[in-house]
Scaffold this motif. Structure first.
Motif, short mmCIF file in Angstrom:
data_model
loop_
_atom_site.label_atom_id
_atom_site.label_comp_id
_atom_site.label_asym_id
_atom_site.label_seq_id
_atom_site.Cartn_x
_atom_site.Cartn_y
_atom_site.Cartn_z
N LYS A 180 -0.69 9.44 23.15
CA LYS A 180 -2.06 8.91 23.89
C LYS A 180 -1.92 9.28 25.38
N ILE A 181 -0.57 9.00 25.87
CA ILE A 181 -0.48 9.43 27.50
C ILE A 181 -0.63 10.75 27.56
N LEU A 182 -0.12 11.76 26.65
CA LEU A 182 -0.08 13.06 27.10
C LEU A 182 -1.77 13.73 26.85
N TYR A 183 -2.22 12.93 25.81
CA TYR A 183 -3.59 13.64 25.61
C TYR A 183 -4.47 12.27 25.42
N SER A 184 -4.61 11.81 26.51
CA SER A 184 -5.41 10.48 26.48
C SER A 184 -6.93 10.56 26.34
N ASP A 185 -7.57 11.75 27.04
CA ASP A 185 -8.84 11.89 26.75
C ASP A 185 -9.47 12.84 25.87
N ARG A 186 -8.66 13.28 25.08
CA ARG A 186 -9.10 14.20 24.16
C ARG A 186 -8.49 14.09 22.57
N LEU A 187 -9.28 14.35 21.71
CA LEU A 187 -8.63 14.51 20.18
C LEU A 187 -9.42 15.40 19.28
N SER A 188 -8.61 16.30 18.83
CA SER A 188 -9.37 17.26 17.93
C SER A 188 -8.78 17.16 16.45
N LEU A 189 -9.86 16.77 15.47
CA LEU A 189 -9.59 16.57 13.96
C LEU A 189 -10.33 17.81 13.14
N GLU A 190 -10.38 18.89 13.95
CA GLU A 190 -11.14 19.95 12.98
C GLU A 190 -10.41 20.48 11.80
N ARG A 191 -11.04 20.70 10.93
CA ARG A 191 -10.37 21.51 9.78
C ARG A 191 -9.56 20.44 9.03
N GLN A 192 -9.93 18.99 8.87
CA GLN A 192 -9.07 17.88 8.18
C GLN A 192 -9.88 17.79 6.91
N LYS A 193 -10.58 18.47 6.59
CA LYS A 193 -11.24 18.05 5.07
C LYS A 193 -12.07 16.62 4.96
N LEU A 194 -12.37 16.09 6.31
CA LEU A 194 -13.00 14.81 6.43
C LEU A 194 -14.18 14.68 5.75
N THR A 195 -14.54 13.84 4.92
CA THR A 195 -15.95 13.46 4.33
C THR A 195 -16.54 12.28 5.21
N VAL A 196 -15.62 11.54 6.01
CA VAL A 196 -16.45 10.68 6.75
C VAL A 196 -15.60 10.64 8.14
N CYS A 197 -16.36 9.87 9.11
CA CYS A 197 -15.53 9.81 10.47
C CYS A 197 -14.60 8.74 10.35
N PRO A 198 -13.32 8.73 10.69
CA PRO A 198 -12.31 7.76 10.45
C PRO A 198 -12.39 6.71 11.62
N ILE A 199 -11.79 5.72 11.51
CA ILE A 199 -12.04 4.72 12.31
C ILE A 199 -10.91 4.85 13.34
N ILE A 200 -11.41 4.87 14.61
CA ILE A 200 -10.58 5.36 16.04
C ILE A 200 -10.44 4.08 16.95
N ASN A 201 -9.21 3.30 16.78
CA ASN A 201 -8.95 2.32 17.42
C ASN A 201 -8.05 2.38 18.51
N GLY A 202 -7.99 1.73 19.82
CA GLY A 202 -7.36 2.07 20.84
C GLY A 202 -7.52 3.22 21.71
N GLU A 203 -8.55 3.93 21.46
CA GLU A 203 -8.85 5.15 22.07
C GLU A 203 -9.92 5.19 22.90
N ASP A 204 -10.10 3.91 23.71
CA ASP A 204 -11.52 3.75 24.48
C ASP A 204 -11.52 4.84 25.54
N HIS A 205 -10.52 5.53 25.93
CA HIS A 205 -10.70 6.33 27.29
C HIS A 205 -10.95 7.92 26.71
N LEU A 206 -11.20 8.14 25.60
CA LEU A 206 -11.50 9.22 24.92
C LEU A 206 -12.60 10.04 25.47
N ARG A 207 -12.54 11.24 25.97
CA ARG A 207 -13.63 11.74 26.60
C ARG A 207 -14.42 12.90 25.67
N LEU A 208 -13.17 13.61 25.04
CA LEU A 208 -13.65 14.79 24.25
C LEU A 208 -13.19 14.49 22.80
N LEU A 209 -14.36 14.73 21.82
CA LEU A 209 -13.70 14.35 20.55
C LEU A 209 -14.27 15.70 19.58
#
Length: 576
Positions: free
Chosen positions: A88-117
């Protein structure tokens, strides 16, 4: 979620970026699909100046190799994302969940500072569980199975929304995204541009590869600089001239077949780059010159820079086209003035004929209580000549506003034909006609002129136009065979055309034979367009030869009538 359909995956290299990521994910696999190019600046301290190009739909290789650990969640029906404190400290503003075979958006807690998803290349059908990420500026859902735009109302800071290659049919639910800078909706099923007029800060809009048939409803997009509409079914474009900042417009591979259907582009002062390749219009020989003539501010056409020579040629052709339009406008104006003048002459003629008819009626009905007003015209008796033309364009209508329609005659030279309308036109025979024009005239046409008035100018006609061989009479009141005698004073007549309209004499069965007999010295070739044969000449002589002999004798009229009998009385009266 159904137990057994998810499993834990681990064992990737320890130096991967998201080494502490835990996510529950469906394991069913689908074939890998085309990828879209979208590169984010790794320096997140400043927002990228240009996040999206017109070719967003092109393939690219996205970042992969993140270390992902997946665990099942027993507390929620959605996957729950958890990252280590270090990550979270190293990549506090971004998160990549590509190619994870997701059918729904996951619940993302404690990531209120995300800027790029990034959710690229999954199987997500609905946007959800991200309303708490209110600092998000970029959301990438490219290549999923989303059918409706929703779940974004709280993301007021969002500036980049990438929803390309989904199943969206309608643009909606963007009311709160007033800071949106880039909107990518290419590769969906959208049929109409709507619900985006409030996006006054939107700079890039990508609607390529949808089902659009027309372009409009763009008002309010005051910051838009790039609009991609490639690979649709567009036939016409509107409202583009209302976009003050638009510079790049891509219309390749649509159904545009004429410049008129995109004429609003000529009124845009900001456009510098446009594409029409793949449209029917691009196959026309005049295509490039027409576009450049109407859009002189362009710098690129179909991804090719416009040279100064091309611009110069377009300018030259534009001047020629303008001259051609002016000449065409002038001719249209003259044609319409001619029509109006002839109509006015026709009205005057009908007035005159109506007066004569009324006078005759009054003389025959002296015991009538009242006579018809000689100035009143029955609409059914008005001449049907000439035919009315179709509707006029606004420019011609404006030019005709001050056009005088009080002219009572018209003189027109068209090729080898001199046409005279109205008795006033006979005065033109006193003009000083040029030798060239005088020698060129072979046909003289009289319309709306009393034949008895024409007789007085026949000597002038013989002198002014020595090569006139064909005479035409329409609406000239030729009522008696005797009137044809006057034509004998001409030098020569090869053709004679007597229009049935306004010339009762043609109702006589033998009128043509009388003309052939009386004007036999002309060796007439055609009468009313029909070739004169030798048999016609023989018949004319048989019918009128003996009558001419009798009429030239010195017998008193009562003796002539008794000799001819009752059957010849009427014909003799016209021969006299």
């Amino acid at each position: 979620m159904i137990p057994g359909k998810y499993r834990s995956v681990s064992g990737r290299a320890a130096n991967n970026v998201n080494c502490g990521l835990h996510l529950v994910i469906q394991t069913s696999s689908l074939p890998e699909k085309n990828k879209v190019e979208f590169k984010l600046n790794k320096d997140t301290s400043s927002f990228p100046g240009r996040l999206l190009q017109h070719d967003l739909e092109r393939n690219y290789s996205s970042r992969q190799g993140d270390h992902i650990n997946l665990v099942s969640s027993s507390l929620s029906s959605f996957p729950i994302l958890q990252r280590s404190s270090e990550e979270k400290i190293l990549y506090s503003d971004r998160l990549s969940l590509e190619r994870q075979k997701l059918t729904v958006c996951p619940i993302i807690n404690g990531e209120d500072h995300l800027r790029l998803l990034n959710f690229q290349h999954n199987f997500i059908t609905r946007i959800q569980n991200i309303s708490n990420l209110q600092k998000l500026i970029s959301l990438d859902l490219y290549d999923n199975q989303i059918e409706e735009i929703s779940g974004l109302s709280t993301l007021r800071c969002l500036r980049v929304l990438l929803l390309g290659k989904n199943r969206i049919k309608k643009i909606s639910n963007l009311e709160n995204l007033k800071s949106l800078d880039v909107l990518d909706l290419h590769g969906n099923q959208i049929t109409k541009i709507e619900n985006i007029n409030h996006l006054c800060e939107l700079r890039v809009l990508n609607l390529a590869r949808n089902f659009l048939s027309h372009v409009d409803n763009l008002n309010g997009l005051d910051s838009l600089t790039e609009l991609n509409l490639r690979h649709n079914q567009i036939t016409f474009v509107r409202d583009v001239d209302n976009l003050p900042c638009l510079q790049h417009l891509f219309l390749s591979f649509n159904n545009i077949s004429s410049f008129d259907s995109v004429s609003c582009l000529a009124d845009s002062s900001s456009l510098s780059d446009i594409t029409f390749d793949g449209n029917p219009i691009a196959q026309e020989s005049w295509y490039k010159h027409t576009v450049l003539q109407n859009m002189m501010q362009l710098r690129q056409l179909d991804m090719k820079r416009i040279t100064e020579e091309e611009r110069r040629m377009a300018s030259v052709l534009a001047k020629k086209e303008e001259e051609k339009k002016r000449e065409s406008h002038k001719q249209s104006l003259l044609k319409e003035k001619k029509r109006l003048t002839i109509n006015n002459v026709a009205r005057q003629w009908d007035l005159q004929q109506q007066r004569v008819a009324n006078i005759a009626t009054n003389e025959d009905r002296k015991d009538s209580d009242s006579a018809q007003d000689p100035c009143q015209i029955d609409g059914s008796t008005l001449s049907a000549f000439p035919e009315e033309t179709g509707p006029l364009d606004s420019g011609l209508n404006n030019a005709l506003q001050g056009l005088s329609v009080i002219d009572t005659y018209l003189v027109e030279v068209d090729g080898d034909t001199l046409s005279l309308y109205g008795s006033g036109a006979l005065e033109s025979l006193d003009r000083n006609w040029s030798v060239q024009t005088s020698g060129m005239i072979t046909t003289v046409s009289f319309t709306f002129i009393e034949f008895d008035e024409i007789v007085h100018v026949l000597p002038k006609l013989k002198i002014k136009f020595p090569n006139s061989l064909h005479l035409k009479f329409k609406e000239t009141n030729l009522v008696m065979l005797q009137q044809f005698n006057a034509l004998a004073q001409l030098r020569r007549v090869d053709q004679l055309t007597i229009d049935p309209q306004g010339n009762p004499v043609v109702n006589f069965t033998l009128w043509k034979y009388y003309v052939l007999f009386r004007l036999s010295h002309f060796s007439m070739q055609k009468i009313n367009g029909t070739e004169v044969t030798q048999n016609d000449m023989i018949m004319a002589e048989r019918l009128f030869g003996i009558l001419a002999h009798v009429a030239s004798s010195e017998l008193p009229q009562y003796r002539l009538i008794s000799i001819l009998g009752d059957a010849r009385k009427k014909q003799f009266r016209y021969l006299k």
